[in-house]
Scaffold this motif. Structure first.
Motif, mmCIF file in Angstrom:
data_model
loop_
_atom_site.group_PDB
_atom_site.id
_atom_site.type_symbol
_atom_site.label_atom_id
_atom_site.label_comp_id
_atom_site.label_asym_id
_atom_site.label_seq_id
_atom_site.Cartn_x
_atom_site.Cartn_y
_atom_site.Cartn_z
ATOM 1 N N GLU A 1 -8.297 1.202 -1.294
ATOM 2 C CA GLU A 1 -7.261 1.031 -0.078
ATOM 3 C C GLU A 1 -6.278 0.992 -1.369
ATOM 4 O OE1 GLU A 1 -6.090 0.660 2.997
ATOM 5 O OE2 GLU A 1 -7.910 1.966 3.734
ATOM 6 N N LYS B 1 -2.668 2.215 -1.777
ATOM 7 C CA LYS B 1 -0.667 1.485 -1.364
ATOM 8 C C LYS B 1 -0.277 1.038 -2.730
ATOM 9 C CE LYS B 1 -0.877 1.017 2.937
ATOM 10 N NZ LYS B 1 0.045 1.779 3.604
ATOM 11 N N ILE C 1 4.001 -0.890 -2.299
ATOM 12 C CA ILE C 1 3.407 -2.342 -0.984
ATOM 13 C C ILE C 1 2.885 -3.246 -1.630
ATOM 14 C CG2 ILE C 1 1.094 -1.999 -0.234
ATOM 15 C CD1 ILE C 1 3.904 -3.140 1.851
ATOM 16 N N VAL D 1 -2.840 -4.936 -0.041
ATOM 17 C CA VAL D 1 -3.357 -4.303 1.182
ATOM 18 C C VAL D 1 -4.139 -5.936 1.709
ATOM 19 C CG1 VAL D 1 -3.577 -2.393 -0.730
ATOM 20 C CG2 VAL D 1 -5.368 -4.694 -0.388
ATOM 21 N N GLN E 1 -0.271 -4.382 6.391
ATOM 22 C CA GLN E 1 0.230 -3.123 6.489
ATOM 23 C C GLN E 1 0.472 -2.809 7.954
ATOM 24 O OE1 GLN E 1 -3.526 -0.916 4.443
ATOM 25 N NE2 GLN E 1 -3.748 -2.385 3.810
ATOM 26 N N GLU F 1 4.033 -3.538 8.918
ATOM 27 C CA GLU F 1 5.422 -2.817 8.114
ATOM 28 C C GLU F 1 5.348 -1.635 8.972
ATOM 29 O OE1 GLU F 1 5.555 -0.388 3.903
ATOM 30 O OE2 GLU F 1 3.982 -0.605 4.752
ATOM 31 N N LYS F 2 3.733 -0.714 9.344
ATOM 32 C CA LYS F 2 4.041 0.288 9.632
ATOM 33 C C LYS F 2 4.794 -0.338 11.098
ATOM 34 C CE LYS F 2 1.111 3.400 11.701
ATOM 35 N NZ LYS F 2 -0.022 3.486 12.283
#
Length: 407
Positions: free
Chosen positions: A307, A311, A316, A319, A324, A327-328
């Motif tokens: 991971e 990232k 980013i 993790v 995550q 952010e998505k």
């Protein structure tokens, strides 16, 4: 999540056994049994952390959503810290309770104990950085919550979209670390500043807002300019060497196991939560594959390392599972805001509702878990301080016992 899993029963058993064998033969066999029990508990706790629960159907859509205790989620990190606190308490019982302090002055403990104390000091620094990092994540959660409230209004109009877009742009700007603006001044302190890198409509919008509004600072954190989370982890693991077969004392093994657990826990926290200077953070450190207690640690190390590699390429800040997901969903909603037209089509409204529901779920989990996580990190800090002081007391006794008597 109190750190009570087997802990009280184990400590009681150790104390009773030590009292029973203090004047009897067979103390060595009892010590070996205690060490085996310690290793078994370490293996059991980390095996439980390695076993991920299956995904659960989301109540807001037909898609599956991450289970509450998914790897690197807030609740998983809390379980990790709980496991550490239990292991640390049992380790201290094995190392100190009923122990002849002169053993600490004999090889290899005369080298291993000071190394462990040094790792503890570095772990305290990391705990401080993680506490501040969790505070930063809480700020992101507040910004995401503003967007959720705005986009949950019906019908969604221009005003709600603009308000959500502004909050999400601010959040996304802060979620990617940008060191170009920090560390170059005359100050002896380093201040984090965050900027957004990458392509796409969402990134272009973020950069546009940042230029128009000046350099945005969502969160500032003062550390010594030379302090680096990556270097702290490297220093903690640099002399982490498994004891050789035939060491003079069996205590070398539990000291090594606890050192490995300490390094792993701090490494996982640094990978998950925003910290200063993590670029190039190692994705693994040596752990003996033949040891039963180490199998789950190795498995977790590989998963977290994968991971981190993915990232780190994107810049980013960490993790953490909720980060995550945040952010998505945030990127998707900013792109939606860029192309928003009123009135909105019903098919598009369903897509927006699903993304808003996802962001709302992340905010809820952060609201419920971040403060307890922060408190638990502080508990780990104070536990390390107390345990270090107790070991130093034992070393002080050793010094008095071995000092020549003046005539």
């Amino acid at each position: 999540m109190p750190a009570t899993d087997n802990q009280g029963s184990f400590l009681n058993r150790i104390s009773i056994r030590r009292n029973q064998v203090v004047s009897m033969d067979g103390g060595h066999e009892q010590e070996l049994e205690d060490l085996d029990l310690f290793q078994k508990h370490v293996a059991d706790r980390f095996s439980d952390l390695f076993s991920q629960p299956p995904q659960q159907p989301s109540p807001d859509s037909s898609a599956e959503s991450p289970a509450p205790d998914a790897l690197l989620s807030i609740s998983w990190l809390r379980k990790l810290l709980d496991a550490f606190l239990c292991c640390e308490a049992e380790f201290k019982a094995v190392l100190v309770m009923g122990r002849d302090p002169t053993q600490f002055s004999k090889p290899p403990l005369d080298r291993l104990i000071p190394d462990l104390l040094d790792r503890s000091v570095k772990a305290l620094d990391i705990c401080n950085a993680i506490t501040h990092g969790v505070e930063l994540v809480r700020n992101w959660q507040k910004l995401a919550q503003i967007a959720v409230f705005a986009l949950q209004q019906q019908p969604i109009g221009e005003g709600q979209v603009r308000r959500a877009k502004k909050a999400l742009n601010t959040m996304l700007t802060s979620m990617t670390l940008d060191d170009k603006e920090s560390g170059h001044g005359k100050s002896t302190e380093r201040t984090w500043s965050f900027g957004r890198r990458g392509g796409g409509a969402a990134s272009a919008s973020v950069n546009k807002d940042r230029t128009a509004g000046g350099h945005f600072r969502a969160f500032s954190l003062s550390f010594a300019k030379s302090w680096s989370a990556k270097q702290q982890i490297q220093a903690m693991s640099s002399n982490l060497v498994a004891p050789r077969v035939g060491e003079p004392t069996g205590l070398a093994l539990p000291v090594y196991i606890m050192s490995t657990v300490l390094v792993f826990v701090m490494w996982a926290l640094v990978a998950a939560v925003p910290c200063q200077e993590r670029t190039g953070l190692a994705t693994h450190f040596p752990v003996p594959r033949q040891s039963g207690w180490a199998q789950a640690v190795l498995g977790l190390q590989e998963k977290i390392g994968e991971e981190w590699k993915k990232k780190e390429k994107k810049g980013i800040a960490g993790v953490l599972d909720e980060m995550q997901r945040m952010e998505k969903a945030g990127l998707w909603l900013v792109e939606f805001a860029e192309a928003f037209q009123f009135p909105m089509e019903s098919s598009k409204a369903d897509e927006v509702a699903a993304q808003v529901a996802e962001l709302a779920d992340v905010c809820r989990r952060m609201e419920e878990g971040l403060v307890p996580l922060q408190l638990q990190v502080r508990e780990v800090f104070h536990r390390i301080v107390r345990s270090r002081a107790e070991v130093l007391d034992v070393l002080d006794q050793v010094g008095k016992l071995t000092s020549p008597v003046p005539y």
